[in-house]
Every structure is written in structure tokens, then in C-alpha cells.
Write a protein that holds these residues in place. Sequence first.
Motif, short mmCIF file in Angstrom:
data_model
loop_
_atom_site.label_atom_id
_atom_site.label_comp_id
_atom_site.label_asym_id
_atom_site.label_seq_id
_atom_site.Cartn_x
_atom_site.Cartn_y
_atom_site.Cartn_z
N VAL A 1 0.86 -1.17 0.00
CA VAL A 1 0.00 0.00 0.00
C VAL A 1 0.90 1.23 0.00
N LYS A 2 0.31 2.36 -0.36
CA LYS A 2 1.03 3.63 -0.28
C LYS A 2 0.20 4.52 0.64
N GLU B 1 -0.01 -0.52 10.36
CA GLU B 1 -0.16 -1.37 9.20
C GLU B 1 -1.59 -1.87 9.05
N ASP B 2 -2.17 -2.38 10.13
CA ASP B 2 -3.53 -2.89 10.08
C ASP B 2 -4.52 -1.80 9.64
N ALA B 3 -4.37 -0.60 10.18
CA ALA B 3 -5.26 0.50 9.81
C ALA B 3 -5.10 0.85 8.34
N THR B 4 -3.87 0.92 7.86
CA THR B 4 -3.62 1.32 6.47
C THR B 4 -4.20 0.31 5.50
N PHE B 5 -4.02 -0.96 5.77
CA PHE B 5 -4.49 -1.99 4.86
C PHE B 5 -6.02 -2.09 4.82
N THR B 6 -6.71 -1.56 5.82
CA THR B 6 -8.18 -1.60 5.79
C THR B 6 -8.78 -0.40 5.06
N LEU B 7 -7.98 0.65 4.83
CA LEU B 7 -8.48 1.84 4.15
C LEU B 7 -8.58 1.62 2.64
N ILE C 1 -9.25 8.45 4.94
CA ILE C 1 -8.44 8.86 6.08
C ILE C 1 -8.89 8.05 7.29
N SER C 2 -7.94 7.54 8.02
CA SER C 2 -8.22 6.67 9.17
C SER C 2 -8.77 7.45 10.36
N HIS D 1 -1.57 8.95 15.24
CA HIS D 1 -1.51 9.25 13.81
C HIS D 1 -2.92 9.35 13.24
N ILE D 2 -3.00 10.02 12.11
CA ILE D 2 -4.06 9.77 11.15
C ILE D 2 -3.34 9.40 9.86
N ILE D 3 -3.95 8.50 9.11
CA ILE D 3 -3.33 7.94 7.93
C ILE D 3 -4.25 8.17 6.73
N LYS D 4 -3.66 8.54 5.62
CA LYS D 4 -4.39 8.65 4.37
C LYS D 4 -3.77 7.65 3.39
N ARG D 5 -4.61 6.71 2.94
CA ARG D 5 -4.11 5.75 1.95
C ARG D 5 -4.12 6.41 0.58
N THR D 6 -2.99 6.37 -0.08
CA THR D 6 -2.84 7.05 -1.35
C THR D 6 -2.58 6.10 -2.53
N GLY D 7 -2.41 4.84 -2.24
CA GLY D 7 -2.17 3.88 -3.32
C GLY D 7 -2.19 2.47 -2.82
#
Length: 119
Positions: free
Chosen positions: A7-8, A91-97, A102-103, A113-119
Motif C-alpha cells: 500500500v502507499k 499497518e492494520d489500519a492502512t491496509f483496511t483503508l 483517512i483513518s 496518527h491519522i493515515i491517508k491511503r494514497t495507493g
Amino acid sequence: MASSGQVKASHILIKHEGSRRKASWKDPDGSRISATTRDAAVAQITSIRDDILVGKSRFEDVASRLSDCSSAKRGGDLGYFGRGQMQKPFEDATFTLKIGEISDIVDTDSGVHIIKRTG
């Protein structure tokens, strides 16, 4: 270029007194971070997330100014990564987005953190 299973993402990190490393590019000696409670960091990241979600702020702009991670100079961009490369909650949060999502707040040993999946 991503391989399958990667993921990105970009993120905004707010460190606090419980973070494993108390220094950042904004606070080289860690004095501000050491004086920040987890609750204060959560309040700050919640406010940041709310502003982004209503369109008051752009994720990348806020990351550049406020994130305690050195990725701030890239608008929070962490590039591509796969399983086992980040702390598990991150990692778990990113892979579910889905891409563009945005998480909620994600708590790791580094901070909140807040995470934005971009790819």
C-alpha cells in the motif's frame, strides 16, 4: 512502483510523553513532546482530522506543518510498504483503508496518527 501486497500512504504523527522517541524535526531536544500528554496529542490530532474531513485543511499541508515525523517534508508521504514493515496497528489500519480514505486515530509506540491511503 508497488508490488502486490503493498500500500502507499501518508500520515500525520503527533508525539507525546509516552512516545518511544521524544525528539522530532520540530522539537530536536524533545522538550515540547515530553510535556505533551497523550490526551493532548489525541485532542490535537482529532481537531486536525476534523478540519481535513470538512475541507478546512488539506492533509498534505497540515502534515508539512504539524507532523512530528520527518515525512513532513514530503507532505507526510511514506511511500509504498508491505506487511511487516510498519508497527502493527499502523499497518492494520492502512491496509483496511480504501484509496483516498483517512483513518480514525491510530495509536502506536511512536505516538498518535491519522493515515491517508494514497495507493
